[in-house]
Design a protein around this motif. Structure first.
Motif, mmCIF file in Angstrom:
data_model
loop_
_atom_site.group_PDB
_atom_site.id
_atom_site.type_symbol
_atom_site.label_atom_id
_atom_site.label_comp_id
_atom_site.label_asym_id
_atom_site.label_seq_id
_atom_site.Cartn_x
_atom_site.Cartn_y
_atom_site.Cartn_z
ATOM 1 N N THR A 31 0.831 -1.207 0.000
ATOM 2 C CA THR A 31 0.000 0.000 0.000
ATOM 3 C C THR A 31 0.865 1.256 0.000
ATOM 4 O OG1 THR A 31 -1.738 -1.159 1.231
ATOM 5 C CG2 THR A 31 -1.805 1.246 1.254
ATOM 6 N N LEU A 32 1.926 1.235 0.805
ATOM 7 C CA LEU A 32 2.834 2.385 0.856
ATOM 8 C C LEU A 32 3.537 2.578 -0.479
ATOM 9 C CD1 LEU A 32 4.215 4.603 2.490
ATOM 10 C CD2 LEU A 32 5.879 2.904 3.278
ATOM 11 N N ARG A 33 3.897 1.483 -1.131
ATOM 12 C CA ARG A 33 4.569 1.584 -2.426
ATOM 13 C C ARG A 33 3.640 2.209 -3.470
ATOM 14 N NH1 ARG A 33 6.497 -2.839 -2.005
ATOM 15 N NH2 ARG A 33 5.075 -4.158 -3.198
ATOM 16 N N TRP A 34 2.377 1.796 -3.474
ATOM 17 C CA TRP A 34 1.428 2.378 -4.424
ATOM 18 C C TRP A 34 1.088 3.827 -4.078
ATOM 19 C CZ3 TRP A 34 0.143 1.560 -9.157
ATOM 20 C CH2 TRP A 34 0.323 0.291 -9.706
ATOM 21 N N LEU A 35 1.138 4.151 -2.799
ATOM 22 C CA LEU A 35 0.950 5.550 -2.417
ATOM 23 C C LEU A 35 2.082 6.403 -3.000
ATOM 24 C CD1 LEU A 35 -0.488 7.758 -0.769
ATOM 25 C CD2 LEU A 35 0.921 7.090 1.200
ATOM 26 N N CYS A 36 3.306 5.893 -2.950
ATOM 27 C CA CYS A 36 4.444 6.608 -3.548
ATOM 28 C C CYS A 36 4.291 6.710 -5.059
ATOM 29 C CB CYS A 36 5.747 5.883 -3.197
ATOM 30 S SG CYS A 36 6.229 6.019 -1.462
ATOM 31 N N VAL A 37 3.764 5.662 -5.689
ATOM 32 C CA VAL A 37 3.519 5.708 -7.134
ATOM 33 C C VAL A 37 2.559 6.846 -7.458
ATOM 34 C CG1 VAL A 37 2.487 4.500 -9.096
ATOM 35 C CG2 VAL A 37 4.022 3.268 -7.552
ATOM 36 N N TRP A 38 1.459 6.922 -6.724
ATOM 37 C CA TRP A 38 0.453 7.962 -6.978
ATOM 38 C C TRP A 38 1.025 9.357 -6.722
ATOM 39 C CZ3 TRP A 38 -3.933 7.843 -9.567
ATOM 40 C CH2 TRP A 38 -4.576 6.609 -9.750
ATOM 41 N N LEU A 39 1.722 9.526 -5.609
ATOM 42 C CA LEU A 39 2.233 10.854 -5.267
ATOM 43 C C LEU A 39 3.275 11.328 -6.275
ATOM 44 C CD1 LEU A 39 2.586 10.609 -1.371
ATOM 45 C CD2 LEU A 39 0.849 11.839 -2.680
ATOM 46 N N THR A 40 4.227 10.458 -6.621
ATOM 47 C CA THR A 40 5.278 10.863 -7.561
ATOM 48 C C THR A 40 4.723 11.144 -8.947
ATOM 49 O OG1 THR A 40 5.780 8.522 -7.990
ATOM 50 C CG2 THR A 40 7.119 9.663 -6.326
ATOM 51 N N GLN A 41 3.778 10.342 -9.391
ATOM 52 C CA GLN A 41 3.257 10.532 -10.746
ATOM 53 C C GLN A 41 2.260 11.677 -10.841
ATOM 54 O OE1 GLN A 41 5.048 8.890 -13.158
ATOM 55 N NE2 GLN A 41 6.018 8.582 -11.164
ATOM 56 N N LEU A 42 1.500 11.923 -9.772
ATOM 57 C CA LEU A 42 0.653 13.114 -9.766
ATOM 58 C C LEU A 42 1.519 14.365 -9.837
ATOM 59 C CD1 LEU A 42 -2.124 12.242 -7.142
ATOM 60 C CD2 LEU A 42 -2.439 12.624 -9.591
ATOM 61 N N ALA A 43 2.652 14.343 -9.140
ATOM 62 C CA ALA A 43 3.572 15.489 -9.197
ATOM 63 C C ALA A 43 4.200 15.604 -10.587
ATOM 64 C CB ALA A 43 4.651 15.349 -8.125
ATOM 65 N N PHE A 44 4.707 14.482 -11.113
ATOM 66 C CA PHE A 44 5.405 14.530 -12.399
ATOM 67 C C PHE A 44 4.469 14.928 -13.537
ATOM 68 C CE2 PHE A 44 6.712 12.258 -16.325
ATOM 69 C CZ PHE A 44 7.894 12.933 -16.558
ATOM 70 N N TYR A 45 3.313 14.268 -13.633
ATOM 71 C CA TYR A 45 2.396 14.555 -14.737
ATOM 72 C C TYR A 45 1.598 15.843 -14.519
ATOM 73 C CZ TYR A 45 3.257 9.764 -16.357
ATOM 74 O OH TYR A 45 3.849 8.614 -16.812
ATOM 75 N N GLY A 46 1.419 16.241 -13.259
ATOM 76 C CA GLY A 46 0.546 17.379 -12.972
ATOM 77 C C GLY A 46 1.230 18.727 -12.942
ATOM 78 N N LEU A 47 2.493 18.776 -12.511
ATOM 79 C CA LEU A 47 3.172 20.069 -12.340
ATOM 80 C C LEU A 47 3.229 20.912 -13.614
ATOM 81 C CD1 LEU A 47 6.120 19.291 -9.877
ATOM 82 C CD2 LEU A 47 4.171 20.805 -9.498
ATOM 83 N N PRO A 48 3.465 20.319 -14.794
ATOM 84 C CA PRO A 48 3.512 21.180 -15.989
ATOM 85 C C PRO A 48 2.194 21.881 -16.303
ATOM 86 C CG PRO A 48 4.563 19.069 -16.434
ATOM 87 C CD PRO A 48 3.867 18.943 -15.115
ATOM 88 N N GLU A 116 6.259 -0.834 -11.505
ATOM 89 C CA GLU A 116 4.978 -1.144 -10.857
ATOM 90 C C GLU A 116 3.811 -0.828 -11.798
ATOM 91 O OE1 GLU A 116 3.924 -2.402 -7.967
ATOM 92 O OE2 GLU A 116 5.908 -2.854 -7.179
ATOM 93 N N ILE A 117 3.885 0.302 -12.481
ATOM 94 C CA ILE A 117 2.807 0.689 -13.398
ATOM 95 C C ILE A 117 2.717 -0.299 -14.561
ATOM 96 C CG2 ILE A 117 2.045 2.464 -15.021
ATOM 97 C CD1 ILE A 117 3.324 4.550 -13.153
ATOM 98 N N PHE A 118 3.862 -0.655 -15.135
ATOM 99 C CA PHE A 118 3.864 -1.576 -16.270
ATOM 100 C C PHE A 118 3.442 -2.983 -15.845
ATOM 101 C CE2 PHE A 118 6.283 0.329 -20.023
ATOM 102 C CZ PHE A 118 5.901 1.623 -19.692
ATOM 103 N N ALA A 204 11.235 -0.107 -18.006
ATOM 104 C CA ALA A 204 10.149 -0.614 -17.168
ATOM 105 C C ALA A 204 9.450 -1.824 -17.773
ATOM 106 C CB ALA A 204 9.117 0.495 -16.928
ATOM 107 N N GLY A 205 9.494 -1.955 -19.105
ATOM 108 C CA GLY A 205 8.787 -3.058 -19.738
ATOM 109 C C GLY A 205 9.637 -4.277 -19.988
ATOM 110 N N TRP A 206 10.903 -4.070 -20.342
ATOM 111 C CA TRP A 206 11.750 -5.183 -20.744
ATOM 112 C C TRP A 206 12.905 -5.450 -19.774
ATOM 113 C CZ3 TRP A 206 10.582 -8.421 -24.686
ATOM 114 C CH2 TRP A 206 9.596 -8.005 -25.588
ATOM 115 N N LEU A 207 13.669 -4.414 -19.450
ATOM 116 C CA LEU A 207 14.861 -4.641 -18.636
ATOM 117 C C LEU A 207 14.540 -4.881 -17.165
ATOM 118 C CD1 LEU A 207 17.241 -1.997 -20.226
ATOM 119 C CD2 LEU A 207 17.220 -4.463 -20.613
#
Length: 466
Positions: A31-48, A116-118, A204-207
């Protein structure tokens, strides 16, 4: 001697990769790992997409040589602040690693996050671990082709959007989106979108675990930041060994079995495919997936949790309590890292807060060292390079000091728009006989008319002919 001779030994320098199919796990750390996924990606995709004072909140405009970070505008001359941010990030990583091991790798590293996303996409399309293993062993078929195609298209979509977002930190996102819709991307923008997308798709998909094992330098030097009081994923060998599944009709041998029932769930959920029961290995990224898996098994067999857990080498060796582990966290290494980090952070923010959003360079015209003009006055010509680094327009007054009769011939006020840079030519004159023959030190002051606090002074030289 032939290769079939029994005395000949073959040394493999590189082991062929075995496909890893991580089993999905649930628990506190998942759960904590997925929380980090959501927080980091909301920041990365949302900030611009965030706006600040009518422009993009976070933008590194390389063309205009301006870095916008919310209310701060940094110029090439302010590169020291970006360097300080990198130093702070490095020391923070050292501090976190000394205390909690590779917690960054296991929860917030981009490689972990996108894997994790892939993996989630893979599970949604191909099914759970056993289904994916069966699918890969099946001969070619339309169903297999359709699933694989759908998975890779989904991966490609995420990767392309990631590449687009990355470039949006350097080109305003609304401008970039319009260029994409109009098929008008520049060569460099197109290159970096595709390059970053390919890197995301490949890593993320192959390596996946190959990046952590062979490509990431952090895995190689992490041991230099560890000590016996650093938190790591540990297997309690005293409690777990000897392994084995207890029999209902237990004999004396079965009664001596440890708590580990050798279910291999800790191996099946590991994203890098290691067995944590073999001890700490450099491949371990500290994601704690094995902790969640083992705890769920312990719940089912009625044994206490914590056979695999976050602990320290000293805690396992000396049977330290949780309170003692926490107390030993404040050891000299950690205190030194913390002190240095706090000092850098305080200096950084103090300097940033006291920074004057106005820069001035005085450049004297070297083509005319000093000349005599009408009425016998001595004139020098300069160029003022003025940078208004604030996001407000200002009118500035120019003042000069250093020689008693020194004065401006050109206008003494100049208007600059927000974040504007302008070269302003000025002419300074002094009466004949004033100043020493040769070079005379003078000062040029620039002050905002509407804000007396905005003031900067630069030294220059006024040349008087001999």
């Amino acid at each position: 001697m032939s290769s079939s001779d029994p005395e000949v030994s073959v040394i493999q320098m590189y082991a062929a990769r075995e496909e890893i199919y991580p089993r999905e796990t649930k628990g506190r750390y998942a759960t904590l790992r997925w929380l980090c996924v959501w927080l980091t990606q909301l920041a990365f995709y949302g900030l611009p997409w965030l706006n600040w004072n009518g422009r993009q909140a976070l933008l590194f405009d390389l063309t205009a040589r301006k870095f916008y970070i919310f209310g701060i505008v940094l110029w090439p001359q302010d590169f020291i602040y970006l360097a300080a941010l990198l130093i702070i990030a490095a020391y923070l990583l050292f501090l976190v690693t000394a205390i909690a091991g590779r917690v960054w790798c296991g929860f917030a590293c981009p490689q972990t996050v996108y894997t994790e996303i892939f993996l989630w996409i893979e599970r949604m399309i191909e099914g759970k671990r056993s289904a994916r293993m069966r699918l890969d062993k099946q001969p070619a078929s339309f169903s297999k082709f359709a699933k694989k195609t759908a998975k890779h298209m989904a991966w490609g979509g995420v990767a392309l959007w990631t590449g687009f977002t990355f470039v949006a930190y350097f080109t305003p996102i609304h401008t970039l989106l319009q260029k994409v819709l109009n098929l008008g991307l520049g060569p460099w923008e197109l290159f970096w979108i595709l390059f970053y997308a390919l890197a995301t798709y490949g890593n993320a998909g192959w390596l996946r675990e190959q990046v952590c094992k062979y490509m990431c330098p952090y895995a190689r030097f992490q041991s230099s930041m560890f000590d016996k009081d650093s938190l790591i994923i540990t297997y309690d060998q005293k409690r777990g060994e000897p392994r084995g599944m207890p029999n209902k009709n237990a004999d004396e041998a079965d009664k001596k079995l440890g708590d580990c029932i050798d279910c291999t769930m800790c191996v099946q959920v590991c994203p890098v495919g290691i067995d944590i029961r073999d001890g700490l290995q450099y491949e371990c990224i500290g994601c704690a997936a094995c902790v969640d898996a083992c705890n769920s098994v312990m719940d089912k067999v009625g044994s206490p949790r914590g056979l695999i857990r976050y602990s320290t080498d000293n805690a396992l060796t000396n049977n330290l309590s949780t309170k003692e582990v926490r107390r030993r966290a404040f050891r000299p290494r950690v205190l030194i890292y913390t002190t240095i980090l706090l000092a850098i952070v305080i200096v950084f923010f103090t300097t940033l807060a006291l920074r004057t959003p106005l820069k001035l360079d005085v450049i004297r015209d070297r083509g005319a060292m000093g000349r005599e003009v009408e009425d016998g006055m001595i004139e020098n010509v300069y160029r003022l390079q003025i940078m208004n680094t604030s996001e407000s327009a200002h009118r500035y007054r120019i003042s000069v000091y250093g020689i008693e009769s020194l004065r401006l011939v050109t206008p003494d006020e100049v208007d600059l728009a927000a974040t504007e840079t302008r070269a302003v030519p000025i002419r300074l004159r002094t009466d004949q006989g004033q100043g020493e023959p040769g070079s005379n030190k003078i000062s040029v002051t620039l002050q905002a008319v509407d804000d007396r606090r905005l003031q900067v002074t630069e030294e220059a030289v006024f040349f008087v002919p001999r």
